[in-house]
Enzyme design. Structure first.
Site, short mmCIF file in Angstrom:
data_model
loop_
_atom_site.label_atom_id
_atom_site.label_comp_id
_atom_site.label_asym_id
_atom_site.label_seq_id
_atom_site.Cartn_x
_atom_site.Cartn_y
_atom_site.Cartn_z
N LYS A 117 -9.73 8.44 2.88
CA LYS A 117 -10.25 7.08 2.74
C LYS A 117 -11.69 6.94 3.24
CE LYS A 117 -5.78 4.76 2.54
NZ LYS A 117 -4.83 5.89 2.65
N CYS B 96 0.80 -1.23 0.00
CA CYS B 96 0.00 0.00 0.00
C CYS B 96 0.84 1.28 0.00
CB CYS B 96 -0.97 -0.02 1.18
SG CYS B 96 -2.09 -1.43 1.13
N GLU C 9 -0.19 6.06 13.48
CA GLU C 9 0.13 7.21 12.63
C GLU C 9 -0.08 8.53 13.38
OE1 GLU C 9 -0.52 8.98 8.13
OE2 GLU C 9 -1.83 7.37 8.84
N HIS D 24 -9.85 2.50 0.46
CA HIS D 24 -8.41 2.24 0.37
C HIS D 24 -8.08 1.65 -1.00
CE1 HIS D 24 -4.39 1.43 1.27
NE2 HIS D 24 -4.49 0.53 2.22
N HIS E 245 -2.13 8.44 5.85
CA HIS E 245 -2.42 7.13 5.27
C HIS E 245 -3.70 6.55 5.86
CE1 HIS E 245 -1.71 3.24 3.45
NE2 HIS E 245 -1.80 2.65 4.63
N PHE F 116 2.00 -3.26 3.97
CA PHE F 116 2.40 -4.57 4.50
C PHE F 116 3.86 -4.83 4.14
CE2 PHE F 116 -2.03 -6.83 4.55
CZ PHE F 116 -2.47 -5.92 5.49
#
Length: 400
Positions: free
Chosen positions: A322, A154, A303, A327, A292, A388
């Site tokens: 988002k 991502c 975050e 996403h 993010h 990831f």
């Protein structure tokens, strides 16, 4: 070193085809998400026209949907930059993707298992290669500066733009098309993420709620974001409209877990601090964080902790789009970078859609609604993408 600017942008998102569709949806505070009866999940699919119908039947058999999306967005970016007819011998391409065409792989595996290998498409391998979207774009426009397809889950989109920025900045390329595409809305991908307990469950678009205390997972979407980057002196010499300047880029690794960020927030902290160092900026010069934040319990909390550490006592404006579009996995960072450029140029910071009550507010201005840029704050933004495999990227953009 060269200064690097953005002169063209192209996008497909759950709001539709074109950057304007994305910008208008965000400025109006709308949701591009909906419940899909066939998939049994809320998703962010592209509405309106079937992009594939722009190609003949034979081309549709040859190309993946991701390659088609990349071509459409690249054409928009080059058109806006008035760069279709430039000599592209020194133009690089770095358009990545996160996931291959899993449905095509599944269908092909079934044919092989049933002994029907002669029914396997001769285009099977090209359709599942992650570098083919970039390859098709380079071939169409004769871009001979090199073809890459960074793939970092991502964080792909920001890594692609950041790596292209560095290549131009240090003289390895003259210009570049960079970004990422994702077309993974299918039962296989959704089943995989659902088994990881990563997806939000429910039938209402409001389940995508970054920073909200009720958040319980992300909503999966599809789309593409591509930007045209070039040296400032080249853009000025040819009279191109300059949309933004790229100032800095930072990357890091958590080295903690394949899918969970380090609770100390070290990965995100290093990424943002390295971007600031790369741009020779102090934290107080940043006016907005495009987060993010995917609407997962751990990810959003880590975050916000990182942002507090990097930007202490600033009450800095923070939002994630988002809640609006879900996403986009590998394409998230590039689409969000485009959204950030639009926000700076339109003087409208997007709010965190569906954020009602948060436990992450301390020291931060988590925007509840769209807001005008705070007077006195520079129009310099930092965009974050984390993926990831413990991979992180941060990109700093400035209104030109």
């Amino acid at each position: 070193m060269h200064r690097v600017v953005v002169t063209g942008m192209g996008a497909i998102s759950p709001f539709g085809v074109t950057v304007n569709a994305l910008k208008n949806g965000l400025n109006e505070g709308r949701s591009g998400l909906k419940y899909d009866e066939a998939l049994k999940f809320v998703v962010g699919s592209v509405p309106g026209e079937r992009v594939e119908d722009r190609w003949a039947a034979g081309q549709q058999r040859e190309m993946s949907r991701a390659s088609m999306f990349a071509l459409v967005a690249s054409d928009e970016a080059l058109s806006q930059a008035n760069a279709q007819n430039l000599d592209h011998d020194e133009t690089a391409v770095n358009i990545g993707t996160c996931m291959s065409d899993l449905e095509h792989i599944g269908e092909t595996a079934q044919k092989v298992a049933e002994g029907q290998t002669r029914r396997v498409s001769p285009y099977f391998v090209p359709r599942i290669l992650n570098n083919l979207p970039a390859g098709y774009v380079a071939m169409k426009y004769k871009m001979r500066g090199g073809v890459e397809a960074t793939s970092t889950a991502c964080a792909t989109g920001l890594h692609c733009i950041g790596n292209a920025f560095q290549s131009i900045r240090y003289g390895n390329s003259r210009r570049a098309l960079a970004g990422a595409v994702e077309c993974a809305l299918n039962p296989i991908a959704l089943a995989g993420f659902d088994r990881m307990r990563a997806l939000a469950r429910g039938d209402q678009p409001s389940i995508s709620r970054p920073f909200d205390k009720r958040r319980a997972g992300f909503v999966m979407s599809e789309g593409v974001g591509v930007v045209f980057l070039e040296r400032l002196e080249d853009a000025e010499a040819r009279g191109a409209q300059i949309l933004a300047e790229v100032l800095g880029y930072g990357i890091s690794s958590d080295c903690y877990h394949i899918s969970t960020p380090d609770p100390s927030a070290i990965g995100a902290v290093l990424s943002m601090r390295r971007a600031l160092g790369n741009a020779s900026l102090d934290p107080v010069q940043i006016g907005y964080v495009n987060a993010h934040a995917t609407s997962t319990p751990n990810g959003d909390s880590v975050e916000t902790e990182a942002v507090r550490k990097v930007f202490p006592n600033q009450n800095i404006a923070v939002s994630s789009i988002k809640g609006h579009i879900g996403h986009l996995l590998g394409a998230a960072g590039s689409v969000e970078a485009i959204a950030t450029i639009c926000a700076m140029n339109d003087n409208v910071l997007p709010g965190n859609r569906n954020l009602e009550e948060s436990e992450e507010d301390e020291g931060l201005n988590l925007l509840r609604n769209n807001s005008k840029w705070v007077d006195g704050h520079p129009k310099i933004s930092i965009c974050n993408s984390f993926g990831f495999g413990a991979t992180n990227a941060s990109l700093i953009l400035k209104q030109f």
